[in-house]
Write an enzyme that holds these catalytic residues in place. Structure first.
Site, PDB file in Angstrom:
ATOM      1  N   HIS A  95     -37.359 -41.428   0.876  1.00  0.00           N
ATOM      2  CA  HIS A  95     -37.135 -41.684   2.294  1.00  0.00           C
ATOM      3  C   HIS A  95     -38.017 -40.759   3.126  1.00  0.00           C
ATOM      4  O   HIS A  95     -38.418 -39.685   2.665  1.00  0.00           O
ATOM      5  CB  HIS A  95     -35.677 -41.403   2.652  1.00  0.00           C
TER       6      HIS A  95
ATOM      7  N   GLU B 270     -37.304 -38.776   5.580  1.00  0.00           N
ATOM      8  CA  GLU B 270     -36.736 -37.440   5.770  1.00  0.00           C
ATOM      9  C   GLU B 270     -36.931 -36.575   4.525  1.00  0.00           C
ATOM     10  O   GLU B 270     -37.254 -35.393   4.635  1.00  0.00           O
ATOM     11  CB  GLU B 270     -35.223 -37.525   6.056  1.00  0.00           C
TER      12      GLU B 270
ATOM     13  N   CYS C 104     -29.518 -41.467   6.482  1.00  0.00           N
ATOM     14  CA  CYS C 104     -28.479 -41.925   5.556  1.00  0.00           C
ATOM     15  C   CYS C 104     -27.748 -40.686   5.015  1.00  0.00           C
ATOM     16  O   CYS C 104     -28.193 -39.552   5.225  1.00  0.00           O
ATOM     17  CB  CYS C 104     -29.108 -42.724   4.423  1.00  0.00           C
TER      18      CYS C 104
ATOM     19  N   CYS D  46     -30.077 -38.272   3.011  1.00  0.00           N
ATOM     20  CA  CYS D  46     -31.011 -37.509   3.838  1.00  0.00           C
ATOM     21  C   CYS D  46     -30.291 -36.477   4.698  1.00  0.00           C
ATOM     22  O   CYS D  46     -30.792 -35.377   4.914  1.00  0.00           O
ATOM     23  CB  CYS D  46     -31.841 -38.453   4.699  1.00  0.00           C
TER      24      CYS D  46
END
Length: 173
Positions: free
Chosen positions: A56, A58, A87, A90
């Site tokens: 992801h 992040e 999410c 993260c």
């Protein structure tokens, strides 16, 4: 034209990162880690290219910042700017790395992110402040246009495949 706020300035950098991901066919989510008013790392989604669930935006930005500082624990004052609400994975990484503030643009539409709840839980003896809605419309529009285009391509592919199957079936008769 009004001057951008500090938060908007850094979110624009995250949006540029998201657009780099978009050019590579990824879901356009971008993130940057800021320390002492400087971007120290950035990232964008790379799940499709790397075939990693954890790739992801992040995670990429946080991992790069940790490498830059030589520690899994980021220095006090680090902030994370991300175009979409983080999410749980993260947000957990943000808490674990000791990010002081998380700024995000678009809200996760299905409401499953638990961002505020995780930030308030103080599971790691660390408080992370969460600020939502930074350039929200722009961040949302980027994601919405990506998914509209993706669904359009999927529909076209499905119709193409259906015609191909029909042509094949007619040849067999």
């Amino acid at each position: 034209m009004r001057k951008l706020t500090r938060e908007e300035k850094f979110m624009r950098v995250a949006i540029r990162a998201a657009k780099r991901g978009l050019k590579q066919g990824e879901v356009p989510i971008g993130a940057v880690v800021v320390y002492e008013d400087k971007v120290v790392s950035s990232g964008y989604n790379r799940r499709a290219k790397l075939q990693l669930a954890s790739a992801h935006a992040e995670m990429m930005a946080i991992d790069r910042a940790c490498k830059k500082f030589g520690s899994w624990r980021l220095p006090e004052g680090c902030e994370l700017y991300v175009t979409l609400e983080p999410c749980p994975m993260c947000m957990g990484a943000s808490l674990n790395a000791r990010v002081d503030k998380v700024y995000f643009g678009a809200k996760e539409q299905k409401g499953r992110s638990l961002t505020s709840e995780l930030a308030a839980s103080n599971l790691l003896n660390h408080k992370t402040e969460v600020v939502s809605g930074v350039l929200e419309e722009e961040c949302s529009a980027l994601l919405t246009s990506f998914f509209v285009e993706m669904r359009k391509k999927q529909k076209e592919e499905k119709e193409r495949q259906k015609k191909q199957d029909e042509n094949f079936s007619q040849r067999e008769i």
